[in-house]
Design a protein around this motif. Structure first.
Motif, PDB file in Angstrom:
ATOM      1  N   SER A 272       0.828  -1.211   0.000  1.00  0.00           N
ATOM      2  CA  SER A 272       0.000   0.000   0.000  1.00  0.00           C
ATOM      3  C   SER A 272       0.859   1.256   0.000  1.00  0.00           C
ATOM      4  O   SER A 272       0.420   2.310  -0.453  1.00  0.00           O
TER       5      SER A 272
ATOM      6  N   GLN B 186       3.280   1.850  -1.909  1.00  0.00           N
ATOM      7  CA  GLN B 186       3.528   2.232  -3.301  1.00  0.00           C
ATOM      8  C   GLN B 186       2.238   2.513  -4.066  1.00  0.00           C
ATOM      9  O   GLN B 186       2.221   3.345  -4.968  1.00  0.00           O
ATOM     10  N   LEU B 187       1.169   1.793  -3.747  1.00  0.00           N
ATOM     11  CA  LEU B 187      -0.053   1.877  -4.555  1.00  0.00           C
ATOM     12  C   LEU B 187      -1.018   2.984  -4.140  1.00  0.00           C
ATOM     13  O   LEU B 187      -1.807   3.450  -4.952  1.00  0.00           O
ATOM     14  N   THR B 188      -0.979   3.386  -2.884  1.00  0.00           N
ATOM     15  CA  THR B 188      -1.954   4.360  -2.394  1.00  0.00           C
ATOM     16  C   THR B 188      -1.610   5.758  -2.901  1.00  0.00           C
ATOM     17  O   THR B 188      -0.481   6.211  -2.746  1.00  0.00           O
ATOM     18  N   PRO B 189      -2.589   6.432  -3.528  1.00  0.00           N
ATOM     19  CA  PRO B 189      -2.343   7.796  -4.005  1.00  0.00           C
ATOM     20  C   PRO B 189      -1.943   8.707  -2.843  1.00  0.00           C
ATOM     21  O   PRO B 189      -2.388   8.531  -1.716  1.00  0.00           O
TER      22      PRO B 189
ATOM     23  N   LYS C 181      -2.705   7.218   2.966  1.00  0.00           N
ATOM     24  CA  LYS C 181      -1.659   6.204   3.097  1.00  0.00           C
ATOM     25  C   LYS C 181      -1.416   5.868   4.568  1.00  0.00           C
ATOM     26  O   LYS C 181      -1.276   4.709   4.943  1.00  0.00           O
TER      27      LYS C 181
ATOM     28  N   GLU D  39     -10.915   5.396  -4.377  1.00  0.00           N
ATOM     29  CA  GLU D  39     -10.896   4.077  -5.038  1.00  0.00           C
ATOM     30  C   GLU D  39     -11.847   4.024  -6.232  1.00  0.00           C
ATOM     31  O   GLU D  39     -11.496   3.510  -7.296  1.00  0.00           O
TER      32      GLU D  39
ATOM     33  N   ASN E  53      -9.205   6.218  -8.750  1.00  0.00           N
ATOM     34  CA  ASN E  53      -7.768   5.990  -8.655  1.00  0.00           C
ATOM     35  C   ASN E  53      -7.577   4.741  -7.797  1.00  0.00           C
ATOM     36  O   ASN E  53      -7.216   4.830  -6.624  1.00  0.00           O
TER      37      ASN E  53
ATOM     38  N   TYR F 111      -6.501   1.687  -5.722  1.00  0.00           N
ATOM     39  CA  TYR F 111      -5.284   1.329  -4.999  1.00  0.00           C
ATOM     40  C   TYR F 111      -5.506   0.097  -4.131  1.00  0.00           C
ATOM     41  O   TYR F 111      -4.590  -0.670  -3.878  1.00  0.00           O
TER      42      TYR F 111
ATOM     43  N   ASN G 225      -4.144  -4.078  -5.123  1.00  0.00           N
ATOM     44  CA  ASN G 225      -3.385  -4.663  -4.026  1.00  0.00           C
ATOM     45  C   ASN G 225      -3.962  -6.037  -3.671  1.00  0.00           C
ATOM     46  O   ASN G 225      -3.227  -7.019  -3.539  1.00  0.00           O
TER      47      ASN G 225
END
Length: 122
Positions: A43, A45-48, A55, A81, A95, A97, A101
């Motif tokens: 998360s 890396q993937l969370t805006p 995050k 999301e 977006n 995330y 994941n």
């Protein structure tokens, strides 16, 4: 008072199989704990990231013996999301995330459990 009995064939076999599954519980639990940690790490890396609050709101926990929960505490997490409509009527696109994941982790979880079962079967 009436007395009666029921005789069912094969119950012993079913009971033996259920008892045999108990040895897999620690292995499954460790796969779940690892998956939760993997998702938390991914998360990052993937969370805006706008203010980093989303995050930072990521959480993971075991919910009982063989169930884990991973998610985000911010109330606006679903809007990021899935997207949402702005006050001016325009649509702010999704977006994703969390779904990517979870999809990535599903494959890893399956592989981890299969590997653990192979080791256990030896």
């Amino acid at each position: 008072m009436a007395k009666f009995s029921i005789d069912v064939n094969g119950v012993g076999d079913v009971q033996a199989k259920i008892k045999g599954l108990v040895k897999y519980r620690p292995m499954i639990r460790s796969c779940i704990v690892k998956s939760l940690a993997d998702m938390k790490n991914r998360s990052e890396q993937l969370t805006p990231e706008d203010t980093s609050e989303l995050k930072k709101s990521a959480y993971q926990r075991m919910n009982g013996d063989l169930e884990g929960i991973f998610g985000f505490n911010k109330e606006y997490a679903p809007y990021v999301e899935y997207g949402h409509r702005l006050r001016n009527g325009k649509f702010h696109p999704a977006n994703p995330y969390l779904k990517p994941n979870a999809e990535a982790q599903a494959k890893i979880f399956k592989k981890d459990c299969e590997e653990a079962m192979r080791r256990l079967a030896k």
